[in-house]
Design an enzyme around this catalytic site. Structure first.
Site, short mmCIF file in Angstrom:
data_model
loop_
_atom_site.label_atom_id
_atom_site.label_comp_id
_atom_site.label_asym_id
_atom_site.label_seq_id
_atom_site.Cartn_x
_atom_site.Cartn_y
_atom_site.Cartn_z
N LYS A 136 99.23 -13.59 62.27
CA LYS A 136 100.00 -13.01 61.17
C LYS A 136 101.50 -13.23 61.37
O LYS A 136 102.01 -13.16 62.48
CB LYS A 136 99.72 -11.50 61.08
CG LYS A 136 100.37 -10.79 59.90
CD LYS A 136 99.60 -11.06 58.63
CE LYS A 136 100.28 -10.45 57.40
NZ LYS A 136 101.57 -11.11 57.07
N SER B 19 100.47 -12.12 52.70
CA SER B 19 101.10 -10.88 53.17
C SER B 19 101.43 -9.95 52.01
O SER B 19 102.53 -9.44 51.89
CB SER B 19 102.37 -11.20 53.97
OG SER B 19 102.74 -10.13 54.79
N SER C 95 105.80 -7.28 58.73
CA SER C 95 104.42 -7.38 58.21
C SER C 95 103.35 -7.57 59.28
O SER C 95 102.17 -7.66 58.94
CB SER C 95 104.33 -8.50 57.17
OG SER C 95 104.90 -8.08 55.96
N LYS D 90 100.52 -5.20 58.94
CA LYS D 90 99.31 -5.39 58.14
C LYS D 90 98.09 -5.74 58.99
O LYS D 90 96.95 -5.63 58.52
CB LYS D 90 99.55 -6.47 57.08
CG LYS D 90 100.62 -6.09 56.05
CD LYS D 90 100.74 -7.13 54.96
CE LYS D 90 101.76 -6.73 53.90
NZ LYS D 90 103.12 -7.14 54.24
#
Length: 300
Positions: free
Chosen positions: A239, A135, A76, A79
């Site tokens: 993140k 997320s 992720s 993202k």
């Protein structure tokens, strides 16, 4: 305090010159290469992540590098690029309607979600929070479908942005990081982190512990909590990511010793370990901040 760090980071990034500075600095800025045996004697931190990278945001000096150019899945962390591309196309007040396809996509992939439901009408601003904090693959799908338009075209824009940023070892295949043939490197992701944090909206979102979206006539109420535990240690972002294929991943930025560092941890063995590794690298770099520029370490 956090606003001050963001301002300092922004100033440091301007000083660094370009978003690609960390990647460009790798070949020349590391002053010593150390084998595993020597590095332990020199006090280099032991890092269990398969790949790791830490750079001084002010001048692009590499502090620590371990297999930083190895192409691997990044889960992720994908993202971050999704948010970066959206920010260059969308207005924050644009309103998107969540579709059944958005919800099914996340459910079918077994992905983390923002808890969106079909028919909700949500602003881009809130979808970016749903993308970055919990997320949400549902939020990623909704944004990609709108601003591709269509996921395939959106992924093309992600790869165009990667080339523009000089991410030569990065290829995206979807906007959410679900298992695919996509890949990147710790070094490329650090370069992207620097570029993303230059955007004040992304920086604010990535550093927000909790986002409360109150119920309205357009959508349900939502409470989104940031999965980045490093915020408790003064980090300003960025993140987390996880798949079985990629392991536990983390892109982060935080101040230590009067300087701001940007780092990436990939392929770590557990959720707890990725944060422990990031803290270890930050504390280690912070101890010697200002002592000798360029005194970084590369591990085999």
């Amino acid at each position: 305090m956090r606003n001050g760090v963001l301002i300092a980071l922004a100033a440091a990034l301007v000083t660094a010159g370009t978003a690609a500075a960390p990647a460009q600095a790798v070949s020349g800025a590391v002053s010593r290469t150390v084998s595993g045996e020597v590095s332990q004697a020199a006090g280099t931190p032991s890092v269990t992540a398969r790949e790791a990278y830490l750079v001084d945001a002010a001048d692009g000096t590499v502090q620590f590098a371990k297999r930083e150019t190895r192409r691997v899945p990044i889960a992720s962390l994908t993202k971050i690029m999704t948010a970066y591309v959206v920010r260059r196309q969308a207005r924050l007040d644009d309103v998107l309607t969540v579709t059944k396809a958005d919800v099914r996509h996340a459910a079918a992939g077994g992905a983390t979600t923002a808890g969106l439901r079909a028919g909700e009408r949500v602003t881009v601003r809130d979808l970016l929070y749903g993308l970055m904090l919990p997320s949400g693959a549902d939020a990623a799908h909704a944004l990609a479908e709108r601003y591709g338009p269509g996921t395939a075209k959106f992924v093309g824009k992600m790869n165009d942005a990667a080339r523009a940023l000089g991410l030569r070892d990065t290829r995206y295949a979807n906007p959410d990081g679900l298992p695919s043939k996509a890949y990147s490197t710790a070094r490329d992701q650090a370069t992207l982190a620097v570029a993303a944090l230059r955007d004040p909206v992304i920086a604010t979102i990535a550093g927000t512990p909790t986002r409360v979206v109150r119920k309205s006539a357009l959508h349900r109420g939502h409470v989104w909590r940031n999965t980045n535990d490093l915020l408790d240690d003064g980090a300003v972002g960025l993140k987390t990511g996880f798949t079985n294929q990629a392991g536990y991943c983390l892109s982060f930025a935080a101040p230590r010793g009067g300087r701001t560092y940007v780092g990436v941890v990939l392929g770590e063995r557990s959720d707890k370990a990725r944060f422990a590794t990031a803290r270890k690298l930050l504390d280690w770099a912070g101890q010697d901040a200002g002592a000798s520029a360029g005194a970084g370490v590369t591990l085999p």
